[in-house]
Design a protein around this motif. Sequence first.
Motif, PDB file in Angstrom:
ATOM      1  N   UNK A   5      -1.480   3.719  -4.400  1.00  0.00           N
ATOM      2  CA  UNK A   5      -2.854   4.035  -4.006  1.00  0.00           C
ATOM      3  C   UNK A   5      -2.941   5.486  -3.521  1.00  0.00           C
ATOM      4  N   UNK A   6      -4.169   5.975  -3.413  1.00  0.00           N
ATOM      5  CA  UNK A   6      -4.362   7.331  -2.913  1.00  0.00           C
ATOM      6  C   UNK A   6      -4.666   8.301  -4.033  1.00  0.00           C
ATOM      7  N   UNK A   7      -3.986   9.416  -4.027  1.00  0.00           N
ATOM      8  CA  UNK A   7      -4.413  10.547  -4.846  1.00  0.00           C
ATOM      9  C   UNK A   7      -4.098  10.356  -6.322  1.00  0.00           C
ATOM     10  N   UNK A  48       1.462   4.649  -0.839  1.00  0.00           N
ATOM     11  CA  UNK A  48       0.531   5.631  -1.390  1.00  0.00           C
ATOM     12  C   UNK A  48       1.275   6.767  -2.066  1.00  0.00           C
ATOM     13  N   UNK A  70      -2.701   0.574  -7.949  1.00  0.00           N
ATOM     14  CA  UNK A  70      -3.958   1.323  -7.865  1.00  0.00           C
ATOM     15  C   UNK A  70      -4.299   1.858  -9.258  1.00  0.00           C
ATOM     16  N   UNK A 117      -0.858  -3.211  -4.209  1.00  0.00           N
ATOM     17  CA  UNK A 117      -1.585  -1.929  -4.173  1.00  0.00           C
ATOM     18  C   UNK A 117      -0.636  -0.733  -4.205  1.00  0.00           C
ATOM     19  N   UNK A 128       0.809  -1.225   0.000  1.00  0.00           N
ATOM     20  CA  UNK A 128       0.000   0.000   0.000  1.00  0.00           C
ATOM     21  C   UNK A 128       0.842   1.275   0.000  1.00  0.00           C
TER      22      UNK A 128
END
Lengths: 217, 481
Positions: A88-90, A20, A113, A85, A18
């Motif tokens: 991920x995020x913005x 990000x 993502x 992942x 993850x």
Amino acid sequence: MRKFERTEGLVAPLDRANVDTDLIIPKQFLKSIKRTGFGVNLFDELRYLDEGQPGQDCSKRPLNPDFVLNQPRYQGASVLLARRNFGCGSSREHAPWALEDFGFRAVIAPSFADIFYNNAFKNGLLLITLPEETVDRLFREVEASEGYRLDVDLESQRVITPSGEILEFEVDAFRKHCLLEGLDDIGLTLQDEDAIRAFEQRHRAERPWLFRDTAQA
Amino acid sequence: MAGQTLYDKLWSQHLVKERDDGTALIYIDRQLLHEVTSPQAFEGLRLAGRKPWRLDANLATPDHNVPTTLKERAEGNAGIKDPVSLIQVQTLDDNCVEFGIEEFKINDPRQGIVHVVGPEQGATLPGMTVVCGDSHTATHGAFAALAHGIGTSEVEHVLATQCLLAQKMKNMQVRVEGKLGAGVTAKDVVLAIIGRIGTAGGTGYAIEFAGSVIRELSMEGRMTMCNMAIEAGARVGLIAVDDTTIDYLAERPFAPRGEQWQAAVADWRNLVSDPDAVFDKVVTLDAAEIEPQVSWGTSPEMVTGISGEVPDPAETDDDTVRRGYARALEYMGLAPKQKISDIRLDKVFIGSCTNSRIEDLREAAKVARGKKVADSIKLAMVVPGSGLVKRQAEAEGLDQIFIEAGFEWREPGCSMCLAMNADKLGAGEHCASTSNRNFEGRQGYGGRTHLVSPAMAAAAAIAGHFVDVRSFGAQPVAEEA
Ligand code: SF4
């Protein structure tokens, strides 16, 4: 967009799920109005021990010796090995810009993502999805042997390990074509200008309220 | 043939062309622009000598970098003290003038967070495709609009061609059935969903939220849900049209009028999934099991109920998950099995595109009314999502309730949701935040974010630590018509 050339590159492992986009490029660097120069701030909070500011001379900042990209054996890496992942995020495209600017040509992970995936391909950065077990194994191999390199060949959709093992990967035909040719999406889309105009006319006739000048007529 | 999902309908209504390789060109009805992700797109147009395809499809407002203190805001752009932020806002202004795009500038009463402004203006309508260089564009799906975040290259692409290259997503339905307990809000529901399916659970899907709980939510609550679809990995969150949607939109400045309104409403009634539509995945939650949520970690999936505790990494078998948990606890300064209600707070932030609308402020005000922010709290701030929300709140006297309780009442913008302006957490500080992301450093370098609902944030401000808002004795606030 830069063409993706076959890359035979040193691999750096980022062992963390993850990851990000805030981590890839923290928000203070998003204030730039340019597309370049983000590489020195890639993974800024992991890479340096202090808090970075835009426009600062990063060569004087204290490096975090534990962070993988700071270790001598991974200097010059152009392939990033990551966990599930990733990205991920913005929606910040600054994330692929930073990875690219730093010198990465490809990222390998079990999953990415969605928005990041799109953004990367628009900037010549190849994302390769491999099964979790394979990625696990690559992590072990990279950590076990210094100078571990992978040969990434988009044309044949294969990653070749130092022992000659071939790992095939999927990538959709359109993205592959654009990456190999370094094509500009907008130019390609504008070849369909007539189709867009025809659609627009029909769309307006069916749903005039979607267009401001006819919504309140 | 099986019926269509809402997403399928929206997709086919905007399909310009399908390519053999599975990519498609879809037509975009609305693009929202802000200062952070647009400068390089405008620069690209300029360099290629291109013009925007359709000016009236675009609407811009600065939000991320704007200061939220009255003194600074009174000076307009000149009040932006950080020179780099100032350049970015100024660049948006200049680009909008140069290309002829409508912009709500810094001190326009309609300025605010793009995802609050679009719906509030009626610039987001059911049946539209809506994009913005911002992942929380999913918010607009609450209106049965196909809305998602895009990157800057795509912003440029939409400006130049009014289209986007896209691939069809899969369909997921998340049903929330039953009745929510008092004090449990849309934010708690969506956090519970993310806790269940994980931050990658929706990757590749458009999620439609459905079920009796969703039908009973206001538009504000629905926007909160769709806003966080991206935190579950889904670019798109959707909710079907009903009377609530239509009532919200009537008379909004950009909404259709007269006969157009009638025709539009008739069309919008079809924006629901057919009863026999097939979803690739269905997840069901029982409303009765959802309690007020608090995130404890550095990913929105690291969340639990207020009566819960921080997990013990040693108790999970997945290696990657265990290391993720351990790393999160270290960053957050929390111990395994620590009770959520024992987490002490330094700051409280009520705002962001998730929870800064009028209803959110009303919920928080109900809790704060007649109480005082705990002495141990260094800063508790309320940042309305737009100038119009701020005005409405002031007309209802909510600002006074907050100010008397010891909250700061600020000017609209993204503020401490991502701390691109001067509003930030210090290293190690714990913050109860109504925003959507608790990533490391999100609200300031070393800052520790806990995601909660507005009511929970207000209660935490008063107690100084997390408390169950259900037993906190909220006072009703007289609601103005
Ligand atoms: S409020 Fe936060 S999440 Fe929403 S648009 Fe602004 S920065 Fe992004």
